[in-house]
Motif scaffolding. Structure first.
Motif, PDB file in Angstrom:
ATOM      1  N   ARG A 202      16.381 145.872   8.699  1.00 35.35           N
ATOM      2  CA  ARG A 202      16.608 144.460   9.032  1.00 35.35           C
ATOM      3  C   ARG A 202      15.858 143.534   8.076  1.00 35.35           C
ATOM      4  O   ARG A 202      16.424 142.560   7.565  1.00 35.35           O
ATOM      5  N   GLN A 206      17.396 141.113   4.914  1.00 33.88           N
ATOM      6  CA  GLN A 206      17.127 139.677   4.836  1.00 33.88           C
ATOM      7  C   GLN A 206      16.598 139.273   3.461  1.00 33.88           C
ATOM      8  O   GLN A 206      16.960 138.220   2.930  1.00 33.88           O
ATOM      9  N   PRO A 209      19.888 140.196   0.371  1.00 34.60           N
ATOM     10  CA  PRO A 209      21.251 140.082   0.897  1.00 34.60           C
ATOM     11  C   PRO A 209      22.291 140.517  -0.141  1.00 34.60           C
ATOM     12  O   PRO A 209      22.194 140.185  -1.326  1.00 34.60           O
TER      13      PRO A 209
END
Length: 217
Positions: A202, A206, A209
């Motif tokens: 995760r 972030q 990307p």
């Protein structure tokens, strides 16, 4: 002479770990070992136990450089488990046990056995330092930080990463494809404990990307 050499090795190892580029850090250990071995072989008489202080100096300089690198890598975004932590812990325990055996054997020798006592001290110094390095590594958690990924003694800046994916057993190794010429290898593998994989994915997604690659084994 020996004291000056040890001081030089300590300062050089510390400086390369903190300020050197990735290629220098990857070459540091083999080069340092070869140089120390050549110094020992060239000494008269040749005493291979002298490798102990050299090894100890290298390991302690590496250990002390870690908090400096952590500070330079920026604030922690996420700490994650290192699957090899138990292996490092076992290695350190073995080294400490061997250190105790060497020290116990040296204490049991007559006081007039100066040479064996010196050899034992050198060997114990190397073994204890290796144990300290293993213990520090086992207790250290790699981290995703503001400026990149800090994995034990290797730092990978976010801007160096052109793609990433998961490989290995259970897809628990984060593989980074790098665009930095100053590295021996263009890929870096970061083992991640299964329990932390989702959280790591995760945060990395972030920060990077659109750079996820399909998993390949």
């Amino acid at each position: 002479m020996i004291e000056t050499t040890l001081a030089g090795i300590f300062l050089l190892t510390f400086a390369v770990n903190v300020y050197g580029n990735a290629l220098l850090r990857q070459l540091l250990a083999p080069i340092a070992f070869v140089v120390c071995l050549l110094i020992v072989v060239a000494s008269s008489p040749t005493t291979y136990s002298m490798l102990g202080p050299f090894v100890a100096t290298f390991f302690w300089a590496t250990i002390l450089a870690r908090p400096v690198n952590a500070r330079r890598a920026g604030p922690v975004l996420l700490r994650f488990g290192e699957p090899r932590a138990k292996t490092y812990l076992v290695m350190s325990l073995i080294a400490f046990v061997l250190t105790a055996i060497v020290v116990g054997d040296a204490l049991g020798q007559p006081l007039d056995h100066v040479a064996p006592s010196t050899d034992s001290s050198n060997l114990a110094a190397g073994l204890f330092s290796f144990g300290a390095y293993g213990l520090a590594t086992a207790l250290m958690k790699p981290a995703l930080r503001a400026r990149g990924i800090l994995n034990i003694d290797d730092f990978v800046a976010w801007e160096w990463i052109e793609a990433y994916g998961w490989r290995g057993v259970g897809d628990n190794t984060l593989v980074l494809a790098l665009n930095v010429p100053a590295r021996m290898f263009r890929h870096a593998g970061v083992p991640v404990s299964p329990a932390d994989k989702e959280a790591v994915e995760r945060v990395v997604a972030q920060r990077l990307p659109g750079k996820m690659r399909e998993n390949r084994r």
